[in-house]
Scaffold this active site. Structure first.
Site, mmCIF file in Angstrom:
data_model
loop_
_atom_site.group_PDB
_atom_site.id
_atom_site.type_symbol
_atom_site.label_atom_id
_atom_site.label_comp_id
_atom_site.label_asym_id
_atom_site.label_seq_id
_atom_site.Cartn_x
_atom_site.Cartn_y
_atom_site.Cartn_z
ATOM 1 N N GLU A 232 0.809 -1.212 0.000
ATOM 2 C CA GLU A 232 0.000 0.000 0.000
ATOM 3 C C GLU A 232 0.849 1.272 0.000
ATOM 4 O O GLU A 232 0.623 2.190 0.773
ATOM 5 C CB GLU A 232 -0.942 -0.007 1.211
ATOM 6 C CG GLU A 232 -1.916 -1.156 1.181
ATOM 7 C CD GLU A 232 -2.931 -1.149 2.320
ATOM 8 O OE1 GLU A 232 -4.024 -1.655 2.098
ATOM 9 O OE2 GLU A 232 -2.613 -0.656 3.402
ATOM 10 N N ASP B 272 -7.927 -9.124 4.396
ATOM 11 C CA ASP B 272 -7.700 -7.944 5.222
ATOM 12 C C ASP B 272 -8.744 -7.778 6.312
ATOM 13 O O ASP B 272 -9.617 -6.929 6.195
ATOM 14 C CB ASP B 272 -7.698 -6.695 4.319
ATOM 15 C CG ASP B 272 -7.302 -5.449 5.073
ATOM 16 O OD1 ASP B 272 -6.907 -5.579 6.240
ATOM 17 O OD2 ASP B 272 -7.378 -4.357 4.497
ATOM 18 N N GLU C 200 -12.472 -1.966 12.102
ATOM 19 C CA GLU C 200 -12.504 -1.317 10.784
ATOM 20 C C GLU C 200 -13.618 -1.873 9.893
ATOM 21 O O GLU C 200 -14.354 -1.112 9.263
ATOM 22 C CB GLU C 200 -11.145 -1.506 10.107
ATOM 23 C CG GLU C 200 -11.104 -0.972 8.699
ATOM 24 C CD GLU C 200 -9.760 -1.189 8.025
ATOM 25 O OE1 GLU C 200 -8.841 -1.742 8.669
ATOM 26 O OE2 GLU C 200 -9.613 -0.790 6.861
HETATM 27 C C1 BDP Z 1 -6.094 -2.167 6.108
HETATM 28 C C2 BDP Z 1 -6.407 -0.752 6.464
HETATM 29 C C3 BDP Z 1 -5.268 0.184 6.266
HETATM 30 C C4 BDP Z 1 -4.023 -0.384 6.923
HETATM 31 C C5 BDP Z 1 -3.762 -1.768 6.355
HETATM 32 C C6 BDP Z 1 -2.603 -2.467 7.025
HETATM 33 O O1 BDP Z 1 -7.496 -0.335 5.676
HETATM 34 O O2 BDP Z 1 -5.622 1.425 6.827
HETATM 35 O O3 BDP Z 1 -2.939 0.444 6.714
HETATM 36 O O4 BDP Z 1 -4.869 -2.587 6.579
HETATM 37 O O5 BDP Z 1 -2.856 -3.382 7.774
HETATM 38 O O6 BDP Z 1 -7.036 -2.972 6.752
HETATM 39 O O7 BDP Z 1 -1.456 -2.126 6.799
#
Ligand code: BDP
Length: 718
Positions: A305, A379, A407
């Site tokens: 990401e 996730d 989340e």
């Molecule tokens: C996702 C989230 C994001 C996190 C990412 C992570 O949306 O904000 O940075 O995981 O775990 O669930 O790095």
């Protein structure tokens, strides 16, 4: 008349004497005075004074906690002194320091206690807390007070508790500007601006709460890391936090941004094989350990990401991790490297990426490296099958990463007892070494003989007066700690404990709260993502439904990528005819899910693209089953509300009201989820929602038009 009012007010105050105003700040550490005089006397017979055998900051904390906790519970000062040879009272300490405990504890018992574990044993007029180290004594002290809080008898007590997992850490996704990524309980409790001078009371209470459930580490910064935290002034701030944590047996960890040598060090590269880069990290680690001698280590999110990482230099995750591990090793630090990676190029199935990237690296990591793996391959979805990495890397310690903050599970407004989900994951059999190879056995190291073990939980804590925003979010924090200590604890046991510690001793109310927590997970899955659906939340903030999300910078950030609804059916084919992600699991695991008609319904649409009219084992078609699950979920929230109402008289007013208001929101949002998702999927199935069920109140366009630009928890753009 005056007399009448006096009597009236007296009655009023007596009537309420057991139910005081509460705001949730005290968490599960309320230590209400034991009302029953006979029970108090019975306890006092063994607990009238405290003798500490040994000294040091953690033992001092243990003594203070016992003094304060027992004093309040028993309604009488319980003084703590150094051990003197007297026997009545609590005798607590580290075995082998003096002979007082040695005489009272058998060699056999002593042998059974391991690092951080404790023995709790009652004698005729005394109670022993014995451990091999100071943390063990502290955990034993909290355990004893938990027994009293639960009003359990101390007669014939003989408990040996050893933690099954070594690193039990919270991960705070907290930014230095005090915003919290995916945080729904206000701002970050870490006030970096006022540190190191100003030490908020909340830091101390945070440490106490963690120690009371066995948490021994805190990563205080976000995985989407900021190199600034390595600047000398920030390190001093971190050192001030470490000083607060230390007496509670908690180590501080920081997230390391892989490009820090460039951003902070002015180097042209962050290539892990570059000698200057390696030296920069060594120097940085030395600097940190000069300030924080017991610094825990780093947590790293790399090449994921948009985070920088070794792949940018053509290096593997092992090369990246090992460089940092080498910098930490001389000081005894560990490196937690996350497996939550997915490459810039869009893959055919994101669920397969981490496995493909990491399994070939098994055995290539340094001894002080742990790979931190999310519970599922996508996730933190409401429900995912276990991550295929568990069981697939016998030579590399894998640690579990759970999300405590919700989340994808209702964020700050839904009551969802996460212990149920954690338990489901931990008890899943990977079959890595034949039947009985549960995820818990991977995580606690027994399956592969890992030398270090760990469990991380993404914290749900913020500046909210009650810490977690939703009061029941406290149960998730509590459950995480208890499960990190013992991943085999049943969810119901944890819920029951929490309900009683947090609210009341009334058995009916405790049973109701336990039941609410136990059933709420399935309820949430039903109204959000039943039958194995996943990742159909609104884009960005992930608040509310968004099955229609189709335009994002990457296909695997959209909902349509995951649910694959078309005229024919619904679901992601991950079998041989599709992405074959199923292949990453062991044959015995695969066998349960490979056949659409035998696949447990909870993962049906995770592994299969199922025709709308396909008749499932229930005798209903997929479409009917989908409608039913959504409706059941929403209806269950109504029942949750009723359950809460039924115990009103046992709960203090303020906390009762907090939870009630959140349940109202949850009910509204559950219906929103149900109606929005069914309206959307109906356009593909071209079937009607069965007539016995309530029809959506709005058009699909209406649901699609809803926008919440200020929903909390989104990552700010730096
Ligand atoms: C996702 C989230 C994001 C996190 C990412 C992570 O949306 O904000 O940075 O995981 O775990 O669930 O790095």
């Amino acid at each position: 008349m005056i007399r009448f009012f006096l009597i009236f007010f007296l009655l009023l105050s007596f009537g309420n004497s057991t139910i005081r105003a509460e705001d949730g700040y005290r968490l599960w550490l309320r230590y209400e005075k034991i009302e029953n005089a006979a029970l108090r006397q019975a306890y006092l017979g063994r607990l009238s004074q405290i003798f500490m055998d040994g000294e040091g900051p953690i033992l001092k904390t243990a003594a203070e906690e016992l003094e304060a906790g027992l004093g309040t519970l028993l309604g009488k000062p319980i003084p703590a002194t150094r051990v003197s040879g007297g026997t009545g009272g609590v005798i607590a300490g580290i075995l082998g320091r003096s002979d007082v405990l040695g005489r009272l504890v058998s060699d056999e018992d002593a042998r059974k206690i391991t690092a951080e574990g404790f023995l709790l044993m009652s004698g005729p007029e005394h109670l022993i807390i014995a451990a091999k180290d100071a943390r063990g004594v502290l955990y034993g002290a909290f355990h004893l007070m938990r027994l009293l809080q639960l009003r359990l008898p101390l007669d014939g007590l003989h408990i040996i508790e050893n933690p099954k997992v070594k690193l039990r850490v919270l991960n705070h996704w907290d930014n230095l500007d005090r915003t919290v990524e995916r945080g729904y309980a206000g701002f970050s409790i870490w006030n970096w601006h006022e540190l190191p001078e100003y030490i908020g009371q909340q830091y101390i209470d945070y440490a106490r709460a963690n120690a009371s459930i066995g948490i021994n580490g805190a990563v205080v910064t976000n995985v989407n890391a900021n190199a600034l935290v390595f600047r000398p002034d920030y390190l001093e701030k971190a050192a001030a936090l470490a000083d607060v944590f230390r007496p509670y047996g908690i180590r501080i960890y920081l997230t390391a941004r892989f490009s820090s040598p460039i951003e902070l060090g002015g180097l042209p590269t962050a290539d892990p094989l570059d000698p200057q880069v390696r030296q920069w990290w060594k120097n940085k680690a030395d600097e940190i350990y000069r300030l924080i001698p017991d610094f825990g280590g780093f947590l790293v999110k790399a090449n994921s990401e948009g985070q920088p990482g070794p792949r940018e230099y053509g290096r593997s995750h092992a090369e990246g991790a090992n460089m940092l591990a080498d910098a930490l090793a001389p000081h005894g630090g560990v490196l937690m490297w996350r497996a939550f990676v997915y490459s810039e190029e869009e893959p055919e199935d994101r669920a397969k990426q981490a496995y493909n990237e990491f399994v070939p690296l098994d055995g290539q990591f340094r001894e002080n490296v742990l790979i931190q793996v999310k519970n599922g391959p996508i996730d933190f979805q409401p429900r995912e099958p276990v991550h295929p990495l568990f069981g697939a890397m016998p030579q590399t310690p894998l640690m579990m990463e759970f999300q405590i903050t919700k989340e994808y599970l209702g964020q700050g407004t839904h009551l969802v007892g996460l212990a149920k989900m954690y338990g489901e994951v931990l008890q899943t059999d990977t079959y890595a070494r034949g039947k009985g190879s549960s995820v818990a056995k991977v995580v606690d190291g027994t399956l592969h003989g890992y030398q270090i073990t760990g469990m991380a939980g993404v914290a749900n804590i913020g500046t909210a007066r009650n810490w977690t925003g939703h009061l029941f979010g406290q149960a998730d924090w509590y459950a995480f700690g208890r499960l990190a200590w013992n991943p085999y604890l049943p969810a119901e046991t944890i819920f029951k404990e929490w309900a009683e510690l947090t609210f009341t001793h009334n058995p009916e109310a405790v049973a109701t709260i336990t039941d609410m927590l136990s059933s709420s997970y399935e309820t949430c899955v039903n109204y959000m993502t039943p039958l194995g659906l996943h990742h159909i939340m609104a884009a960005g903030h992930h608040y509310g439904p968004g099955p229609w999300v189709s335009k994002m910078p990457r296909a695997d950030w959209t909902s349509v990528y995951y649910h694959r609804a078309d005229e024919e059916g619904l679901g992601f084919d991950r079998t041989e005819t599709g992405s074959n992600a199923l292949e990453q699991y062991t044959p015995d695991f695969r066998r349960q899910y490979a056949d659409m008609d035998k696949c447990p319904h909870k993962f049906l649409l995770w592994f299969h693209h199922v025709p709308w009219g396909h008749v499932l084992s229930t005798g209903r078609t997929l479409w009917e089953e989908l409608c039913l699950h959504y409706h059941q979920g929403a209806a269950e929230v109504g029942r949750l509300k009723k359950k809460w109402e039924s115990i009103k008289e046992f709960i203090d007013k303020e906390r009762y009201r907090q939870v009630s208001m959140h349940l109202e929101i949850q009910e509204k949002e559950a219906r929103w989820w149900r109606d929005a998702c069914l309206s959307y999927f109906r356009a593909f199935s071209e079937m009607e929602i069965p007539s016995g069920l309530e029809q959506p109140g709005h058009t699909l366009e209406y649901y699609r038009s809803l926008a919440y630009p200020y929903a909390p928890g989104i990552r700010p753009r730096w």
